[in-house]
Design a protein around this motif. Structure first.
Motif, short mmCIF file in Angstrom:
data_model
loop_
_atom_site.label_atom_id
_atom_site.label_comp_id
_atom_site.label_asym_id
_atom_site.label_seq_id
_atom_site.Cartn_x
_atom_site.Cartn_y
_atom_site.Cartn_z
N THR A 32 0.87 -1.17 0.00
CA THR A 32 0.00 0.00 0.00
C THR A 32 0.91 1.22 0.00
OG1 THR A 32 -1.75 -1.14 1.18
CG2 THR A 32 -1.77 1.25 1.31
N TYR A 33 0.61 2.19 -0.85
CA TYR A 33 1.48 3.35 -0.97
C TYR A 33 0.62 4.61 -1.09
CZ TYR A 33 0.20 3.05 -5.89
OH TYR A 33 -0.53 3.00 -7.05
N TYR A 34 1.28 5.74 -0.98
CA TYR A 34 0.60 7.04 -1.07
C TYR A 34 1.32 7.91 -2.08
CZ TYR A 34 -1.50 5.36 3.20
OH TYR A 34 -2.18 4.59 4.10
N ARG A 35 0.55 8.77 -2.75
CA ARG A 35 1.14 9.68 -3.72
C ARG A 35 0.36 10.99 -3.70
NH1 ARG A 35 0.81 8.93 -10.08
NH2 ARG A 35 -0.63 10.64 -9.77
N PRO A 36 1.05 12.12 -3.87
CA PRO A 36 0.32 13.39 -3.97
C PRO A 36 -0.59 13.38 -5.19
CG PRO A 36 2.69 13.78 -3.73
CD PRO A 36 2.50 12.31 -3.96
N ALA A 114 -8.86 10.86 -1.73
CA ALA A 114 -7.72 11.61 -1.23
C ALA A 114 -7.92 11.86 0.26
CB ALA A 114 -7.60 12.94 -1.97
N CYS A 115 -6.83 11.82 1.01
CA CYS A 115 -6.92 12.05 2.45
C CYS A 115 -5.62 12.72 2.93
CB CYS A 115 -7.14 10.73 3.18
SG CYS A 115 -5.85 9.51 2.86
N TRP A 116 -5.66 13.18 4.16
CA TRP A 116 -4.49 13.82 4.78
C TRP A 116 -3.73 12.75 5.57
CZ3 TRP A 116 -3.94 18.70 3.13
CH2 TRP A 116 -5.07 19.39 2.70
N VAL A 117 -2.45 12.63 5.31
CA VAL A 117 -1.63 11.65 6.04
C VAL A 117 -0.45 12.39 6.66
CG1 VAL A 117 -0.17 9.59 5.85
CG2 VAL A 117 -2.31 9.72 4.57
N ASP A 118 -0.21 12.13 7.93
CA ASP A 118 0.86 12.80 8.65
C ASP A 118 2.22 12.47 8.03
OD1 ASP A 118 2.72 13.75 10.67
OD2 ASP A 118 0.98 13.83 12.01
N VAL A 119 3.00 13.50 7.79
CA VAL A 119 4.32 13.35 7.16
C VAL A 119 5.24 12.47 8.00
CG1 VAL A 119 6.38 14.62 6.40
CG2 VAL A 119 4.11 15.53 5.92
N ALA A 120 5.03 12.45 9.31
CA ALA A 120 5.90 11.65 10.19
C ALA A 120 5.92 10.18 9.78
CB ALA A 120 5.44 11.79 11.64
N GLY A 121 4.78 9.66 9.33
CA GLY A 121 4.71 8.26 8.90
C GLY A 121 5.57 7.98 7.68
N PHE A 122 5.71 8.99 6.82
CA PHE A 122 6.58 8.83 5.64
C PHE A 122 8.04 8.97 6.04
CE2 PHE A 122 2.71 10.87 3.58
CZ PHE A 122 2.17 9.66 3.17
N ARG A 123 8.31 9.90 6.96
CA ARG A 123 9.69 10.12 7.39
C ARG A 123 10.26 8.91 8.11
NH1 ARG A 123 11.09 15.23 6.19
NH2 ARG A 123 9.56 16.89 6.46
N ASP A 124 9.43 8.23 8.93
CA ASP A 124 9.96 7.09 9.70
C ASP A 124 9.85 5.77 8.94
OD1 ASP A 124 7.38 6.05 10.00
OD2 ASP A 124 7.15 6.75 12.06
N GLY A 125 9.31 5.82 7.71
CA GLY A 125 9.27 4.62 6.87
C GLY A 125 8.10 3.69 7.14
N SER A 126 7.20 4.06 8.05
CA SER A 126 6.05 3.18 8.32
C SER A 126 5.02 3.25 7.20
CB SER A 126 5.41 3.53 9.67
OG SER A 126 4.92 4.84 9.68
N LYS A 127 5.05 4.33 6.41
CA LYS A 127 4.18 4.45 5.24
C LYS A 127 5.04 4.79 4.03
CE LYS A 127 -0.18 5.45 7.32
NZ LYS A 127 -0.58 6.24 8.45
N ILE A 128 4.62 4.31 2.85
CA ILE A 128 5.41 4.49 1.63
C ILE A 128 4.86 5.68 0.85
CG2 ILE A 128 6.05 3.44 -0.58
CD1 ILE A 128 5.66 0.69 0.88
N LEU A 129 5.75 6.62 0.51
CA LEU A 129 5.37 7.80 -0.27
C LEU A 129 6.11 7.77 -1.60
CD1 LEU A 129 3.88 10.58 -0.32
CD2 LEU A 129 5.98 11.58 0.59
N TYR A 130 5.35 7.86 -2.68
CA TYR A 130 5.94 7.95 -4.01
C TYR A 130 5.67 9.33 -4.58
CZ TYR A 130 6.69 2.88 -4.10
OH TYR A 130 7.13 1.60 -3.84
#
Length: 147
Positions: A32-36, A114-130
């Motif tokens: 599962t990943y997230y993208r702007p 579309a939803c708001w996701v806290d940047v902290a989750g992307f910074r710590d690697g728990s969520k994937i941002l492309y």
């Protein structure tokens, strides 16, 4: 997809410490990943104009496009198919402030939200941002609404 390089324009819209993204799923990778939000740049169209058009089509929203944060090259596989994108990333903001009050926004032309996701989750690697490298372009000190 095809064997072409796809130019994209993506908007970095902030609400406090959260980023506006859509959630995607690649069952081949079980990921599962997230993208702007944003989309393809059409021939003869500037990347900024493409972004404004895409937000009109996807959310029925008008945005102000700010400074370009960077350009990222993304070579990837999605559902087993090779892809190659050049993504222009811009700071952007909704013209209508009520969009910041919505926790979720239905994307009009796709079965996605579309939803708001806290940047902290992307910074710590728990969520994937492309696309890859985007997290490095985000300044940590940006305030609410990206202003």
């Amino acid at each position: 997809m095809g064997l072409t390089i796809r130019p994209l324009a993506l908007a970095v819209i902030r609400r406090g410490d959260a980023l506006l993204v859509f959630e995607g799923r690649d069952d081949f990778k079980d990921e599962t990943y997230y993208r702007p939000l944003g989309g393809g740049v059409e021939f003869g169209e500037s990347s900024k104009d493409a972004l404004k058009r895409e937000f009109g089509e996807e959310l029925g929203a008008e945005i102000e496009v700010g400074k370009r944060l960077g350009v990222l090259e993304n070579v990837f596989t999605w559902r087993g198919t090779a892809g190659h994108e050049i993504a222009f990333l811009y700071e952007a903001a909704f013209v209508d402030p009520s969009f910041y009050e919505r926790d979720e926004m239905k994307i009009i032309d796709e079965p996605a939200t579309a939803c708001w996701v806290d940047v902290a989750g992307f910074r710590d690697g728990s969520k994937i941002l492309y696309p890859d490298g985007l997290i490095g372009l985000l300044s940590p000190e940006q305030g609410p609404g990206g202003r």
